[in-house]
Enzyme design. Sequence first.
Site, PDB file in Angstrom:
ATOM      1  N   SER A 124       0.744  -1.286  -0.034  1.00  0.00           N
ATOM      2  CA  SER A 124      -0.144  -0.242   0.048  1.00  0.00           C
ATOM      3  C   SER A 124       0.919   1.366   0.104  1.00  0.00           C
ATOM      4  CB  SER A 124      -0.950  -0.104   1.092  1.00  0.00           C
ATOM      5  OG  SER A 124      -1.560   1.334   1.559  1.00  0.00           O
ATOM      6  N   TYR A 148      -1.418  -0.971  10.569  1.00  0.00           N
ATOM      7  CA  TYR A 148      -1.989  -1.484   9.388  1.00  0.00           C
ATOM      8  C   TYR A 148      -0.970  -1.072   8.358  1.00  0.00           C
ATOM      9  CZ  TYR A 148      -3.457  -1.357   4.764  1.00  0.00           C
ATOM     10  OH  TYR A 148      -3.185  -1.537   3.149  1.00  0.00           O
ATOM     11  N   LYS A 152       2.026  -3.711   6.604  1.00  0.00           N
ATOM     12  CA  LYS A 152       2.793  -3.649   5.147  1.00  0.00           C
ATOM     13  C   LYS A 152       3.970  -3.622   5.148  1.00  0.00           C
ATOM     14  CE  LYS A 152      -1.394  -4.473   3.293  1.00  0.00           C
ATOM     15  NZ  LYS A 152      -1.700  -5.609   2.727  1.00  0.00           N
TER      16      LYS A 152
HETATM   17  C1  WQD Z   1      -9.390   9.099   1.344  1.00  0.00           C
HETATM   18  C2  WQD Z   1      -9.815  10.854   1.839  1.00  0.00           C
HETATM   19  C3  WQD Z   1     -10.078  11.127   4.025  1.00  0.00           C
HETATM   20  C4  WQD Z   1     -13.781   9.356   4.456  1.00  0.00           C
HETATM   21  C5  WQD Z   1      -6.585   4.391   3.202  1.00  0.00           C
HETATM   22  C6  WQD Z   1      -5.202   3.573   3.569  1.00  0.00           C
HETATM   23  C7  WQD Z   1      -4.673   2.920   2.222  1.00  0.00           C
HETATM   24  C8  WQD Z   1      -5.852   2.247   1.615  1.00  0.00           C
HETATM   25  C9  WQD Z   1      -6.920   3.218   1.176  1.00  0.00           C
HETATM   26  C10 WQD Z   1      -5.766  -0.029   2.262  1.00  0.00           C
HETATM   27  C11 WQD Z   1      -8.945  11.422   2.829  1.00  0.00           C
HETATM   28  C12 WQD Z   1     -11.277  11.654   3.271  1.00  0.00           C
HETATM   29  C13 WQD Z   1     -12.756   9.624   3.872  1.00  0.00           C
HETATM   30  C14 WQD Z   1     -14.798   9.907   4.880  1.00  0.00           C
HETATM   31  C15 WQD Z   1     -13.294  11.841   4.042  1.00  0.00           C
HETATM   32  N1  WQD Z   1      -6.287   1.156   2.374  1.00  0.00           N
HETATM   33  N2  WQD Z   1     -12.439  11.090   3.634  1.00  0.00           N
HETATM   34  N3  WQD Z   1     -14.651  11.400   4.743  1.00  0.00           N
HETATM   35  O1  WQD Z   1      -6.824   7.202   4.256  1.00  0.00           O
HETATM   36  O2  WQD Z   1      -6.180   7.834   1.856  1.00  0.00           O
HETATM   37  O3  WQD Z   1      -6.046   5.445   2.502  1.00  0.00           O
HETATM   38  O4  WQD Z   1      -7.287   3.722   2.510  1.00  0.00           O
HETATM   39  O5  WQD Z   1      -4.849  -0.443   1.528  1.00  0.00           O
HETATM   40  O6  WQD Z   1      -3.793   2.128   2.722  1.00  0.00           O
HETATM   41  O7  WQD Z   1      -4.428   4.301   4.198  1.00  0.00           O
HETATM   42  O8  WQD Z   1      -8.288   6.364   2.164  1.00  0.00           O
HETATM   43  O9  WQD Z   1     -10.619   6.610   1.519  1.00  0.00           O
HETATM   44  O10 WQD Z   1     -10.255   6.391   3.994  1.00  0.00           O
HETATM   45  O11 WQD Z   1      -9.727   8.795   2.723  1.00  0.00           O
HETATM   46  O12 WQD Z   1     -13.259  13.156   4.118  1.00  0.00           O
HETATM   47  O13 WQD Z   1     -15.977   9.709   5.400  1.00  0.00           O
HETATM   48  O14 WQD Z   1     -11.180  10.828   2.002  1.00  0.00           O
HETATM   49  O15 WQD Z   1      -9.643  12.292   4.932  1.00  0.00           O
HETATM   50  O16 WQD Z   1      -8.633  12.568   2.597  1.00  0.00           O
HETATM   51  P1  WQD Z   1      -6.857   6.906   2.501  1.00  0.00           P
HETATM   52  P2  WQD Z   1      -9.776   7.027   2.867  1.00  0.00           P
END
Ligand code: WQD
Length: 332
Positions: A124, A148, A152
């Site tokens: 990741s 997490y 990885k």
């Molecule tokens: C994306 C953006 C949030 C939810 C994680 C893991 C990564 C991979 C993908 C596994 C951010 C914003 C989110 C919400 C929001 N997972 N957000 N409201 O954190 O970039 O990555 O998931 O492999 O390893 O780290 O993904 O989709 O959680 O967030 O504003 O209800 O959306 O702050 O900017 P992230 P995400």
Amino acid sequence: MKILVTGGCGYIGSHTCVELLEGGYEIVVVDNFSNSKPEVIDKIKEITKKDFKFYEGNVCDKTLMNKIFDEENIDAVIHFAGYKAVGESVKYPLMYYRNNIDSTLTLCEVMNSHNVKKLVFSSSATVYGKPKVLPIKEDFPLSTTNPYGSTKLMIEGILKDIYISDNSWSIAILRYFNPIGAHESGLIGENPNDIPNNLMPYIMKVATGKLECLSVFGNDYDTKDGTGVRDYIHVVDLSKGHLKAIEKIKDTTGIDYYNLGTGKGYSVLEIVDNFSKVNNVKINYKIAPRRPGDIDACYADPSYAKEQLGWTAEKGIEEMCRDSYRFVMKNK
Ligand code: WQD
């Protein structure tokens, strides 16, 4: 070639199984349904009109894994199985270390004892921590900010040590950016068993009326509109990257790392806007406090994967949003 797909009923695993079957590979799937559903098996068969062997169980179960390798003539493994929720990993680190590390150690021990030494590992972009420069290249510094991500990074280190000890291994480590979207059939997609963690499943809950409004976690980041920027990649493009990785490792030995992203960053509000426009559905949102551990921006330089694997993401943000919505509407 016969490919063992661990976690093959999960979001990325199931899409990769479809691409493998349609690419002419034989597959064997093992999954314990900890974050997936049994009906995905039939959906994969429905899409591809192909059959495959399925084993229910946990990759940590050495007896099961030995049984699979004894019964099936496995040529290579794509290892998806593992817990993947950042927030959950902060609450339950021991569960994450036990599951993600133990499953990988068991898998590699059984592969080794059966002389199967070709592995594609699901890593990741989270291993890059908070990048100082963008876009991110594979030789950037590595650091993690949650258990997490640490699992990885630890597994990447374990695989490197395995290769150093035995150069007959061939290992491709794929660092995913942010997978969204779904197969065009609408039969498989991102369908977490419990409360979602990621942006798109939350948007889909708002789109289907299951959630009143989306919480946008912070609008004071150092980005174009203050909301978090990420490299969203269509899950089908991501899955095709796994076939390219298999093609790369099948005739070579070595270990290498590949960013699987589009190279383009979109903010949260841009995703909301695109999703609304493409699907003609209003997504109510409110600005909420930042989520601990989130970074301002993250997007890939995917040129190494293009050069080494001959892979490039092809689907745009509109298709990602359209395909996500089609899936959730067909599977309410
Ligand atoms: C994306 C953006 C949030 C939810 C994680 C893991 C990564 C991979 C993908 C596994 C951010 C914003 C989110 C919400 C929001 N997972 N957000 N409201 O954190 O970039 O990555 O998931 O492999 O390893 O780290 O993904 O989709 O959680 O967030 O504003 O209800 O959306 O702050 O900017 P992230 P995400």
